[in-house]
Design an enzyme around this catalytic site. Structure first.
Site, PDB file in Angstrom:
ATOM      1  N   HIS A 140      39.711  35.584  34.396  1.00 43.91           N
ATOM      2  CA  HIS A 140      40.828  35.987  33.547  1.00 43.91           C
ATOM      3  C   HIS A 140      40.412  37.191  32.729  1.00 43.91           C
ATOM      4  O   HIS A 140      39.263  37.278  32.304  1.00 43.91           O
ATOM      5  CB  HIS A 140      41.234  34.834  32.608  1.00 43.91           C
ATOM      6  CG  HIS A 140      42.593  35.020  32.026  1.00 43.91           C
ATOM      7  ND1 HIS A 140      42.817  35.785  30.913  1.00 43.91           N
ATOM      8  CD2 HIS A 140      43.804  34.570  32.437  1.00 43.91           C
ATOM      9  CE1 HIS A 140      44.112  35.793  30.658  1.00 43.91           C
ATOM     10  NE2 HIS A 140      44.736  35.058  31.561  1.00 43.91           N
ATOM     11  N   ASP A 182      46.255  28.698  36.795  1.00 42.05           N
ATOM     12  CA  ASP A 182      46.809  28.602  38.142  1.00 42.05           C
ATOM     13  C   ASP A 182      45.996  27.702  39.052  1.00 42.05           C
ATOM     14  O   ASP A 182      46.505  27.195  40.051  1.00 42.05           O
ATOM     15  CB  ASP A 182      46.900  30.001  38.771  1.00 42.05           C
ATOM     16  CG  ASP A 182      47.889  30.862  38.033  1.00 42.05           C
ATOM     17  OD1 ASP A 182      48.915  30.313  37.617  1.00 42.05           O
ATOM     18  OD2 ASP A 182      47.626  32.056  37.849  1.00 42.05           O
TER      19      ASP A 182
HETATM   20  N1  ACO Z   1      36.343  35.388  42.692  1.00 42.29           N
HETATM   21  C1  ACO Z   1      35.164  36.042  42.893  1.00 42.29           C
HETATM   22  N2  ACO Z   1      34.724  37.058  42.119  1.00 42.29           N
HETATM   23  C2  ACO Z   1      35.524  37.428  41.088  1.00 42.29           C
HETATM   24  C3  ACO Z   1      36.747  36.792  40.811  1.00 42.29           C
HETATM   25  C4  ACO Z   1      37.152  35.724  41.654  1.00 42.29           C
HETATM   26  N3  ACO Z   1      38.308  35.082  41.427  1.00 42.29           N
HETATM   27  N4  ACO Z   1      37.322  37.368  39.716  1.00 42.29           N
HETATM   28  C5  ACO Z   1      36.481  38.341  39.327  1.00 42.29           C
HETATM   29  N5  ACO Z   1      35.398  38.390  40.149  1.00 42.29           N
HETATM   30  C6  ACO Z   1      34.218  39.262  40.002  1.00 42.29           C
HETATM   31  C7  ACO Z   1      34.541  40.691  40.421  1.00 42.29           C
HETATM   32  O1  ACO Z   1      34.275  40.896  41.789  1.00 42.29           O
HETATM   33  C8  ACO Z   1      33.624  41.450  39.507  1.00 42.29           C
HETATM   34  O2  ACO Z   1      32.303  41.340  40.015  1.00 42.29           O
HETATM   35  P1  ACO Z   1      31.237  42.565  39.883  1.00 42.29           P
HETATM   36  O3  ACO Z   1      31.016  42.675  38.397  1.00 42.29           O
HETATM   37  O4  ACO Z   1      30.061  42.123  40.654  1.00 42.29           O
HETATM   38  O5  ACO Z   1      31.932  43.770  40.456  1.00 42.29           O
HETATM   39  C9  ACO Z   1      33.651  40.670  38.188  1.00 42.29           C
HETATM   40  O6  ACO Z   1      33.939  39.322  38.601  1.00 42.29           O
HETATM   41  C10 ACO Z   1      34.713  41.144  37.189  1.00 42.29           C
HETATM   42  O7  ACO Z   1      35.980  41.183  37.829  1.00 42.29           O
HETATM   43  P2  ACO Z   1      37.187  42.124  37.389  1.00 42.29           P
HETATM   44  O8  ACO Z   1      38.159  42.240  38.541  1.00 42.29           O
HETATM   45  O9  ACO Z   1      36.633  43.398  36.823  1.00 42.29           O
HETATM   46  O10 ACO Z   1      37.822  41.297  36.201  1.00 42.29           O
HETATM   47  P3  ACO Z   1      39.254  41.529  35.543  1.00 42.29           P
HETATM   48  O11 ACO Z   1      39.174  40.979  34.182  1.00 42.29           O
HETATM   49  O12 ACO Z   1      39.714  42.940  35.709  1.00 42.29           O
HETATM   50  O13 ACO Z   1      40.220  40.628  36.493  1.00 42.29           O
HETATM   51  C11 ACO Z   1      41.454  38.822  37.362  1.00 42.29           C
HETATM   52  C12 ACO Z   1      40.750  39.413  36.129  1.00 42.29           C
HETATM   53  C13 ACO Z   1      42.460  39.841  37.963  1.00 42.29           C
HETATM   54  C14 ACO Z   1      42.269  37.589  36.929  1.00 42.29           C
HETATM   55  C15 ACO Z   1      40.390  38.441  38.424  1.00 42.29           C
HETATM   56  O14 ACO Z   1      39.460  37.533  37.869  1.00 42.29           O
HETATM   57  C16 ACO Z   1      41.003  37.862  39.701  1.00 42.29           C
HETATM   58  O15 ACO Z   1      41.380  38.628  40.601  1.00 42.29           O
HETATM   59  N6  ACO Z   1      41.109  36.489  39.799  1.00 42.29           N
HETATM   60  C17 ACO Z   1      41.714  35.858  40.949  1.00 42.29           C
HETATM   61  C18 ACO Z   1      43.242  35.909  40.818  1.00 42.29           C
HETATM   62  C19 ACO Z   1      43.773  34.956  39.752  1.00 42.29           C
HETATM   63  O16 ACO Z   1      43.392  33.804  39.680  1.00 42.29           O
HETATM   64  N7  ACO Z   1      44.725  35.485  38.927  1.00 42.29           N
HETATM   65  C20 ACO Z   1      45.393  34.691  37.900  1.00 42.29           C
HETATM   66  C21 ACO Z   1      45.081  35.201  36.529  1.00 42.29           C
HETATM   67  S1  ACO Z   1      45.774  34.133  35.313  1.00 42.29           S
HETATM   68  C22 ACO Z   1      47.393  34.523  35.239  1.00 42.29           C
HETATM   69  O17 ACO Z   1      47.850  35.603  35.504  1.00 42.29           O
HETATM   70  C23 ACO Z   1      48.280  33.455  34.840  1.00 42.29           C
END
Ligand code: ACO
Length: 427
Positions: free
Chosen positions: A316, A373
């Site tokens: 998140h 979620d």
């Molecule tokens: N699975 C595996 N790796 C992940 C995940 C995941 N779900 N989420 C983040 N990471 C990793 C990224 O690859 C990144 O790794 P790195 O540092 O080695 O490059 C690091 O964690 C940071 O990720 P970002 O994308 O920079 O984090 P950000 O805060 O921008 O994104 C987000 C948050 C979009 C929610 C992301 O965690 C994601 O895509 N999650 C899966 C989708 C999801 O569950 N969305 C619902 C959000 S809650 C809502 O809207 C109600």
């Protein structure tokens, strides 16, 4: 005397620019850089708005480090445990919880406004049978604007509330119609005898005439525990500060467009997998993983930097220790395990993912925890809600938040059209 300012120095020219620090009632202070471009000729650069506050608000407070979420100052745990979704809607719109009489009046008004104009109902016929309900929902909410043209120029509290009550009550009807359209089955009109959440479940499930599935044992009925579970899910989704879809709603509000068009744009923004679309993707992913034995291989895929596979329902932007909404849903899930027959293969896969990820250095070091979620999908599946309706359920819960944010934006004298700048790197 200590100055509550920050001075920025341009190290090339030696010029200094001093800006005020504004203190909120909770959370980080903000640096007021509104005159920075006029002072320096430079823009600030912050893609994704990770460090930018774009408005002042009194609606929702989040402390991502502490896992804290409050609507109008009241903790989400208190609202989810001791109050209904209708009370939460009243709270968001009126800045306080309702008295017993106020709640009765509010609840009755919402029941009576749930019906759709017959002209609007014809719109649903234009969609193909397999249309995603989010597409239908967004289009129908835009169409709704044309039936209430007068809402574009409202400027007093009574009119704001009438406009808000109307959209809150019609959204479940539109969502249920979108679902029934996608199945090719007759629409189920709202029933004023039923409360908000039970009415929605009835519009989803009932056969023409209003009765549920019939077996040799008689008609099924909607259980109280099902209504309670969905009502809690609505409360947990009611608002979430300046998230992506709310930012879109405020952006559209800033141009002076109709409030329902702003809501429709919020629906479109919510649909994406990185936002509200994640709840549908979580279950799709659990089904794809298909058995507990496959979990470890998928966890490895999620950790592989050369693979863009992500664990849906993890991570998140704001919550970096835990998502308080996820914690409440996990508790609800445990509590309803027997009553809602949650012990399925999907549940076993989800439990295994959670077990591994919560102890794996990749996820722990990146602060990746289950978000709301991750748990909502399992409960919604047990409520016989199909995957394609998960994000519409999120829309139903969030509409009150979007419309409250729209009203706040409209009443704020400092509101301006949303018009960010850019760092041009082209020819
Ligand atoms: N699975 C595996 N790796 C992940 C995940 C995941 N779900 N989420 C983040 N990471 C990793 C990224 O690859 C990144 O790794 P790195 O540092 O080695 O490059 C690091 O964690 C940071 O990720 P970002 O994308 O920079 O984090 P950000 O805060 O921008 O994104 C987000 C948050 C979009 C929610 C992301 O965690 C994601 O895509 N999650 C899966 C989708 C999801 O569950 N969305 C619902 C959000 S809650 C809502 O809207 C109600």
């Amino acid at each position: 005397m200590q100055k509550n300012t920050i001075t920025l120095t341009n190290n090339a020219t030696g010029e200094n620019y001093e800006y005020n620090i504004l203190e909120g009632t909770r959370g980080p202070a903000v640096l007021d850089i509104r005159t920075f471009f006029a002072d320096s000729g430079m823009f600030t650069y912050d893609p994704g708005f990770t460090a930018t506050a774009a408005c002042e608000s009194t609606i929702t407070f989040i402390d991502g480090k502490k896992g804290e979420l409050r609507y109008r100052g009241i903790a989400i745990e208190e609202l989810a445990t001791n109050h209904s979704y209708m009370e939460t809607c009243f709270l968001l719109l009126n800045k306080r919880l309702p008295s017993k009489e106020e709640l009765t009046d509010f609840d009755l008004e919402i029941r009576h406004r749930a019906f759709l104009h017959r002209g609007l109902q014809k719109l649903f016929d234009a969609f193909p049978d397999d249309a995603h309900p989010m597409a239908t929902l967004s289009a129908a909410v835009t169409a709704l604007a044309s039936f209430y043209d007068e809402h574009i120029s409202i400027d007093n509290q009574d009119s704001y509330l009438e406009m808000a009550h109307r959209i809150i009550s019609k959204i479940p009807t539109i969502a249920a119609f979108a679902h029934r359209q996608s199945l090719g089955i007759p629409f189920m009109e709202p029933d004023i005898n039923l409360g908000f959440t039970e009415n929605f479940l009835t519009m989803m499930r009932a056969y023409p005439g209003g009765k549920m599935h019939l077996s040799a044992a008689g008609h099924d009925h909607i259980k109280e525990v099902e209504v309670r579970a969905l009502d809690t899910i609505f409360t947990l989704h009611a608002d979430h500060e300046q998230n992506a879809s709310t930012t879109v709603v405020r952006g559209v509000a800033s141009t002076g467009a109709h409030p329902y068009v702003a809501i429709s744009s919020g629906i479109a923004a919510l649909w994406g997998r990185a936002h509200g679309g994640a709840n549908e993707s979580v279950i799709a992913q659990l089904e794809y993983i298909s058995s507990v034995e496959n979990v470890e291989a998928f966890i490895e895929k999620a950790k592989d930097p050369d693979d863009d596979f992500r664990l849906m329902g993890f991570g998140h932007r704001v919550y970096k220790n835990f998502d308080p909404r996820a914690k409440i849903l996990k508790e609800l899930q445990d509590e309803l395990r027997t009553e809602l027959d949650l012990d399925t293969e999907l549940m076993a896969i989800a439990t295994k993912i959670e077990e591994i990820a919560l102890n794996d250095d990749y996820f722990v070091s990146r602060n990746l925890y289950p978000n709301i979620d991750f748990y909502s999908g399992i409960i919604l599946t047990a409520l016989q809600i199909p995957k394609s309706m998960f994000t519409p359920i999120f829309v139903i819960g969030r509409t009150v938040g979007w419309i409250t944010q729209w009203i706040e934006f409209r009443k704020d004298d400092t509101s301006k059209i949303a018009r960010p700048r850019q760092l041009y790197t082209g020819a």
